[in-house]
Motif scaffolding. Sequence first.
Motif, PDB file in Angstrom:
ATOM      1  N   THR A 155       5.438 -19.667 -48.173  1.00  0.00           N
ATOM      2  CA  THR A 155       4.510 -20.581 -48.828  1.00  0.00           C
ATOM      3  C   THR A 155       5.167 -21.941 -48.964  1.00  0.00           C
ATOM      4  O   THR A 155       6.366 -22.038 -49.261  1.00  0.00           O
ATOM      5  CB  THR A 155       4.123 -20.055 -50.223  1.00  0.00           C
ATOM      6  OG1 THR A 155       3.606 -18.730 -50.091  1.00  0.00           O
ATOM      7  CG2 THR A 155       3.085 -20.944 -50.876  1.00  0.00           C
ATOM      8  N   VAL A 156       4.375 -23.005 -48.725  1.00  0.00           N
ATOM      9  CA  VAL A 156       4.908 -24.358 -48.803  1.00  0.00           C
ATOM     10  C   VAL A 156       4.077 -25.181 -49.773  1.00  0.00           C
ATOM     11  O   VAL A 156       2.944 -24.840 -50.105  1.00  0.00           O
ATOM     12  CB  VAL A 156       4.899 -25.039 -47.417  1.00  0.00           C
ATOM     13  CG1 VAL A 156       5.731 -24.262 -46.425  1.00  0.00           C
ATOM     14  CG2 VAL A 156       3.474 -25.247 -46.914  1.00  0.00           C
ATOM     15  N   ALA A 157       4.659 -26.290 -50.221  1.00  0.00           N
ATOM     16  CA  ALA A 157       3.930 -27.259 -51.043  1.00  0.00           C
ATOM     17  C   ALA A 157       4.437 -28.651 -50.692  1.00  0.00           C
ATOM     18  O   ALA A 157       5.651 -28.859 -50.593  1.00  0.00           O
ATOM     19  CB  ALA A 157       4.142 -26.961 -52.522  1.00  0.00           C
ATOM     20  N   PRO A 158       3.536 -29.610 -50.512  1.00  0.00           N
ATOM     21  CA  PRO A 158       2.080 -29.425 -50.455  1.00  0.00           C
ATOM     22  C   PRO A 158       1.661 -28.687 -49.189  1.00  0.00           C
ATOM     23  O   PRO A 158       2.503 -28.396 -48.335  1.00  0.00           O
ATOM     24  CB  PRO A 158       1.558 -30.864 -50.466  1.00  0.00           C
ATOM     25  CG  PRO A 158       2.647 -31.654 -49.800  1.00  0.00           C
ATOM     26  CD  PRO A 158       3.923 -31.022 -50.259  1.00  0.00           C
ATOM     27  N   VAL A 189      13.719 -20.517 -50.069  1.00  0.00           N
ATOM     28  CA  VAL A 189      13.285 -21.471 -51.091  1.00  0.00           C
ATOM     29  C   VAL A 189      14.297 -22.626 -51.159  1.00  0.00           C
ATOM     30  O   VAL A 189      15.507 -22.404 -51.246  1.00  0.00           O
ATOM     31  CB  VAL A 189      13.143 -20.787 -52.461  1.00  0.00           C
ATOM     32  CG1 VAL A 189      12.819 -21.817 -53.537  1.00  0.00           C
ATOM     33  CG2 VAL A 189      12.074 -19.711 -52.399  1.00  0.00           C
ATOM     34  N   GLY A 190      13.785 -23.840 -51.099  1.00  0.00           N
ATOM     35  CA  GLY A 190      14.640 -25.023 -51.087  1.00  0.00           C
ATOM     36  C   GLY A 190      14.820 -25.605 -49.696  1.00  0.00           C
ATOM     37  O   GLY A 190      15.214 -26.765 -49.566  1.00  0.00           O
ATOM     38  N   SER A 234      -1.360 -23.513 -46.993  1.00  0.00           N
ATOM     39  CA  SER A 234      -0.027 -23.452 -47.598  1.00  0.00           C
ATOM     40  C   SER A 234       0.731 -22.198 -47.183  1.00  0.00           C
ATOM     41  O   SER A 234       1.929 -22.092 -47.444  1.00  0.00           O
ATOM     42  CB  SER A 234      -0.119 -23.473 -49.125  1.00  0.00           C
ATOM     43  OG  SER A 234      -0.645 -24.693 -49.577  1.00  0.00           O
ATOM     44  N   THR A 235       0.057 -21.261 -46.539  1.00  0.00           N
ATOM     45  CA  THR A 235       0.658 -19.970 -46.205  1.00  0.00           C
ATOM     46  C   THR A 235       0.877 -19.861 -44.699  1.00  0.00           C
ATOM     47  O   THR A 235      -0.053 -20.067 -43.916  1.00  0.00           O
ATOM     48  CB  THR A 235      -0.231 -18.816 -46.672  1.00  0.00           C
ATOM     49  OG1 THR A 235      -0.466 -18.945 -48.081  1.00  0.00           O
ATOM     50  CG2 THR A 235       0.431 -17.478 -46.393  1.00  0.00           C
ATOM     51  N   VAL A 236       2.112 -19.548 -44.315  1.00  0.00           N
ATOM     52  CA  VAL A 236       2.454 -19.384 -42.903  1.00  0.00           C
ATOM     53  C   VAL A 236       2.729 -17.905 -42.652  1.00  0.00           C
ATOM     54  O   VAL A 236       3.727 -17.362 -43.141  1.00  0.00           O
ATOM     55  CB  VAL A 236       3.700 -20.215 -42.523  1.00  0.00           C
ATOM     56  CG1 VAL A 236       4.007 -20.062 -41.041  1.00  0.00           C
ATOM     57  CG2 VAL A 236       3.521 -21.672 -42.909  1.00  0.00           C
ATOM     58  N   ALA A 274       8.111 -28.476 -48.098  1.00  0.00           N
ATOM     59  CA  ALA A 274       9.110 -27.705 -48.839  1.00  0.00           C
ATOM     60  C   ALA A 274       8.644 -26.256 -49.000  1.00  0.00           C
ATOM     61  O   ALA A 274       7.474 -25.993 -49.333  1.00  0.00           O
ATOM     62  CB  ALA A 274       9.340 -28.324 -50.206  1.00  0.00           C
ATOM     63  N   ILE A 275       9.542 -25.319 -48.781  1.00  0.00           N
ATOM     64  CA  ILE A 275       9.232 -23.896 -48.925  1.00  0.00           C
ATOM     65  C   ILE A 275       9.417 -23.498 -50.391  1.00  0.00           C
ATOM     66  O   ILE A 275      10.481 -23.718 -50.984  1.00  0.00           O
ATOM     67  CB  ILE A 275      10.129 -23.033 -48.023  1.00  0.00           C
ATOM     68  CG1 ILE A 275       9.914 -23.431 -46.547  1.00  0.00           C
ATOM     69  CG2 ILE A 275       9.848 -21.541 -48.219  1.00  0.00           C
ATOM     70  CD1 ILE A 275      10.865 -22.754 -45.585  1.00  0.00           C
ATOM     71  N   THR A 276       8.363 -22.892 -50.969  1.00  0.00           N
ATOM     72  CA  THR A 276       8.411 -22.485 -52.382  1.00  0.00           C
ATOM     73  C   THR A 276       8.552 -20.977 -52.552  1.00  0.00           C
ATOM     74  O   THR A 276       8.911 -20.517 -53.638  1.00  0.00           O
ATOM     75  CB  THR A 276       7.141 -22.950 -53.110  1.00  0.00           C
ATOM     76  OG1 THR A 276       5.990 -22.403 -52.453  1.00  0.00           O
ATOM     77  CG2 THR A 276       7.055 -24.481 -53.112  1.00  0.00           C
ATOM     78  N   ALA A 277       8.275 -20.202 -51.507  1.00  0.00           N
ATOM     79  CA  ALA A 277       8.406 -18.741 -51.585  1.00  0.00           C
ATOM     80  C   ALA A 277       8.426 -18.186 -50.171  1.00  0.00           C
ATOM     81  O   ALA A 277       7.888 -18.786 -49.234  1.00  0.00           O
ATOM     82  CB  ALA A 277       7.243 -18.129 -52.373  1.00  0.00           C
ATOM     83  N   ASN A 278       9.054 -17.014 -50.009  1.00  0.00           N
ATOM     84  CA  ASN A 278       9.024 -16.342 -48.701  1.00  0.00           C
ATOM     85  C   ASN A 278       9.302 -14.860 -48.877  1.00  0.00           C
ATOM     86  O   ASN A 278       9.949 -14.415 -49.843  1.00  0.00           O
ATOM     87  CB  ASN A 278      10.059 -16.946 -47.757  1.00  0.00           C
ATOM     88  CG  ASN A 278      11.489 -16.545 -48.099  1.00  0.00           C
ATOM     89  OD1 ASN A 278      12.059 -17.059 -49.066  1.00  0.00           O
ATOM     90  ND2 ASN A 278      12.061 -15.646 -47.322  1.00  0.00           N
ATOM     91  N   ASP A 279       8.738 -14.079 -47.952  1.00  0.00           N
ATOM     92  CA  ASP A 279       9.053 -12.661 -47.873  1.00  0.00           C
ATOM     93  C   ASP A 279       9.091 -12.292 -46.396  1.00  0.00           C
ATOM     94  O   ASP A 279       9.137 -13.167 -45.522  1.00  0.00           O
ATOM     95  CB  ASP A 279       8.052 -11.815 -48.663  1.00  0.00           C
ATOM     96  CG  ASP A 279       6.611 -12.035 -48.230  1.00  0.00           C
ATOM     97  OD1 ASP A 279       6.387 -12.331 -47.034  1.00  0.00           O
ATOM     98  OD2 ASP A 279       5.704 -11.916 -49.079  1.00  0.00           O
ATOM     99  N   ALA A 280       9.031 -11.017 -46.095  1.00  0.00           N
ATOM    100  CA  ALA A 280       9.209 -10.563 -44.712  1.00  0.00           C
ATOM    101  C   ALA A 280       8.071 -10.979 -43.792  1.00  0.00           C
ATOM    102  O   ALA A 280       8.260 -11.085 -42.575  1.00  0.00           O
ATOM    103  CB  ALA A 280       9.368  -9.044 -44.686  1.00  0.00           C
ATOM    104  N   THR A 281       6.876 -11.229 -44.324  1.00  0.00           N
ATOM    105  CA  THR A 281       5.715 -11.489 -43.468  1.00  0.00           C
ATOM    106  C   THR A 281       5.073 -12.858 -43.676  1.00  0.00           C
ATOM    107  O   THR A 281       4.116 -13.181 -42.971  1.00  0.00           O
ATOM    108  CB  THR A 281       4.643 -10.406 -43.679  1.00  0.00           C
ATOM    109  OG1 THR A 281       4.242 -10.416 -45.057  1.00  0.00           O
ATOM    110  CG2 THR A 281       5.182  -9.029 -43.297  1.00  0.00           C
ATOM    111  N   SER A 282       5.577 -13.656 -44.597  1.00  0.00           N
ATOM    112  CA  SER A 282       4.958 -14.964 -44.799  1.00  0.00           C
ATOM    113  C   SER A 282       5.878 -15.865 -45.609  1.00  0.00           C
ATOM    114  O   SER A 282       6.861 -15.409 -46.215  1.00  0.00           O
ATOM    115  CB  SER A 282       3.609 -14.825 -45.517  1.00  0.00           C
ATOM    116  OG  SER A 282       3.809 -14.407 -46.854  1.00  0.00           O
TER     117      SER A 282
END
Length: 813
Positions: free
Chosen positions: A178-181, A152-153, A137-139, A168-176
């Motif tokens: 997170t998606v679900a599923p 997000v969205g 789930s983590t890129v 779908a992207i549920t969170a992001n920051d400068a280095t990664s």
Amino acid sequence: MGMGRFKDGKFDLVVVANFAMTPAETEEWRRSFEKASELFFDATEGQVQFGNIFVCDDSVGADAAEVILHNSGDPSYGTFGKFGQPGEALHLMPYVRFQVLTHLHEMGHHVWALGEEYAAEAVLEDIDTSVTPANNSTVPLVGSSFAPGALVGADAILKFGSVLERRAITANDATSLTVAPAFSQSPINDNDGRVQYQFSAECATTANPNFCIMENGRGAAGRLDAAGTWTPAANPVTEFCSASNHDPDGNTQQQARNASSCWETIVSRPGFTALTAPDPAAPGPTAGFTVPAWIVLDKQPRFAVILDRSGSMSTGHKMADAQHGAVFWLERCAVDDDLLSIIAYDDVIDTVLPLQQASAAAGGLGPGIAAINALTPRGATNIRDALFTARDQIESRPTRAAAQVALLLTDGRHNTPSGSSALEAITDFQDGGIRLYTLGAGAPGTVDMDVLEQLAAGTGGRAFNVGDDQAGVIESAMAEINAEVRGGIITTEPVLFPDCKTSGGVDRLLKPLLARHKGRVAPKARPKLADVLRALGVRHADDLMAAHESRSRRAVAIPMLVEEKADRASFTVVHPDSTDIWLYLIDPAGRVVDAASATVAHVESTAPHEFIVVRKPMAGRWTAVLVRTTPGAGVSARFVAGGENRHLQVFGSASPHVPPGVPVRLTATARWLHKLSGLRVTAAVSAPSGARTLLTLHDDAPDRPQGGDYECFFTPTETGTHRAVISITGSKGALVADPVRQMLHSEENDIDVGVKSPRFIRRVVVTFESGERTKPAEDPKSREKPARKTTGRPRPLALISAKKLSGKKKQRR
């Protein structure tokens, strides 16, 4: 090429299904195009609709299709603004039979280069492959340009092998991010090491809008059922956006690409500037709409060979070479029962062979060959009326064919009737759906290549400048064009037989046969290949290839690949008049092809060529063995192999002429049902001096990676005519081109863009000139004097197929 046209407010389209359509499917597609035309009429305020829909199935004529129909798959897709261009087509999937608005959405892309209005322009960022993510789930990212939470969205798209996955992207920051599923595997396994972001957008912001077609598609206007009943959507979308209602927040792909509304973009495109942009567009009108003509095409190909017999053809090898090439076309068409017409022209137009099934000619091929060989150079040059006659011949049947091709040979310039132009024939050929291939055969500065290039480009064909450097060059070029228009060239290469003295073994074997048959030995009467090889002191045909030191001076072996599912393969050797060369063929199982087989046609011509055509050839490596029958001074020949496969089409081009120091753009595309990426594409460029340069073509444009449009640039260092052979090699790992756009159009979150194409090789021959080009001037001392008083322009026949068949359809309705 795509043979679509827009004329007088109507699109004429060539539509080819890449499967055998049932009567029910044919009727469903007919109703779909008819309803789409009605929607187009509504969406454009009565300015645009469909005119003639020329239809064929089972992939017959796919190289000329503007629209390709599929019997499975998703999504539909088109190009960005490549309507009517070689190798480009709009692809429609089965759901479009019922969800009709897709026609308009994809035509918007394909014709006017409209962008999406439901999504923003794509953005890619690099994956940090040095980091092992905690889960799928983590890129991990090398460094994102987006603020935390800004993604997000949106959706993230990765590609694993041939499968694209959207999450779908549920969170992001400068280095990664997170998606679900979760993705099906670790994100660092992505093929390209990049993640693509898909952002939602919108054009319309009002409640229940009737626009924008480029924000919607599929069933947004309504739906046809299997019986043909149309049910409008609850709030039907039937309009393109205009200046006053387009994308208020300016975030759509259409805005990013064109910086204007759909209607403003439409009326700015060449060929559509006469349209009026409504603002805003409104539903209607209905008055003036006409049902498009649905015209089923004949599957039997029609060809016309148009030979220059003007006075200037008396120099060099030109007339004899042209006659040899025409004989080849006659013999080759006879093998496949194709329709062929042969026209000879100076200032008088002679129909040497009226359009007919070549194999069914009265008295066999002999009278036709004799008529071709009886041509002698005379008179001035009337290309225009020769072209009109060729169109009349091709249209002398009451239907239109899926493949209609003409080959024009000339060594000079159109110079009669006074004040006329060969370019007057372009519209006639466009109206008739006839592709014209032009062959300029003469010394530099004598052939009007500008006109030949315009004739070819205007009709969907290609132009070649072959010069007249040696015997056989024109005939070889005509054999290459024949292979190209039938499906593609597998290989074309010169074959050099060096000086050779009498060879005891092989001459003892061949000399009595040659004496008995007066120099020409029919394939069935020749010795077995094994006996010839033994007489040459060669153990195996492979030992004749250039890499083997034991190769003979009297024989050459040429390997080539024939792919799976090929309909036919042809193998041709063009040799000098003075030296006969025999052709043997070995199939992938190691068996010498039997000329008496029901699936084989082996033609040993009275002209200096010989060819073999194999129906339903075995897939794998074939080997042609060329045997020189008599000793003597060194001679040159050419070997051309062609493949016919209805699923496979290849295209190539080059800038026909560039000033000194300007790069030439070489392009190539290939299609196995779909346009392909993942190919190996190279070009071998031969300069006038004979110097060769090997180039690699890529399809990795920054804005469209793996787009399937292969290109490279070559800067000539010599002036004159260059010849480039573009080689396109496909494999089972090839993918549908522009895969991320496929995902953008799909309603699924996982799609497979693999196409399961076989390994194949095709070559495309292109010629181009570098340097200053001088238009040939009329020589007051020219030997081209009129043969007799010039007649007026022949009156071309009307396109009766459309009128006849659409009239029958209206009676049924």
